[in-house]
Design an enzyme around this catalytic site. Sequence first.
Site: not given
Length: 201
Positions: A28, A50, A58
């Site tokens: 990522y 988000e 995350w």
Amino acid sequence: MPRPELVLGDDGLRRCGWSAGDDEYRRYHDEEWGRPQHDATRLFEKVCLEGFQAGLSWITILRRRPAFREVFHGFDVQQVASMDETDVQRLLTDDRIIRHRGKIEATIANARATLELDRPIDELIWSFAPDGGRTRPVSFADVPAITPESSALSRELRRLGFRFVGPTTMYALMQAAGLVDDHLAGCYRASANPVDPSSRS
């Protein structure tokens, strides 16, 4: 023990310290985070994910992203906007995603709000990108949680009917979608020293 600012990978590349210790995080970091994203569907997805991330790490969301994409129809706005209470109830039993009613309902509401926009969502979001250059962060302490731009974007999205779009969440979106570049100085992804790892022997 504090995390290191930068880590040296086995490929010889220095990366932001948060990307260490997990292959998916590293991918990522290398391929997505901080790269300008203008695709409307992917930006809608980022707004929603988000929001799901609020209060969680995350990586928790990233590992579940394939399932999120499956249950939310690839984040196709039209299809998500047509989801109803039956879909909400079904998703509340699906342990592959985050089973939070408010966040599931927010995703549907955000799709409906997106359809009501008078311009594409990518144009709206990018209209809040900071103007001019920024000093590249040297440490995690230099990276803000909220900026005037993220606060303004949050206010506008809320006005338009979006949910789970607070200023901290919107700054994370700006980082993820490349409106800002918060790769630390010394990270190979920093624009001052761009290196494509595929080009290394």
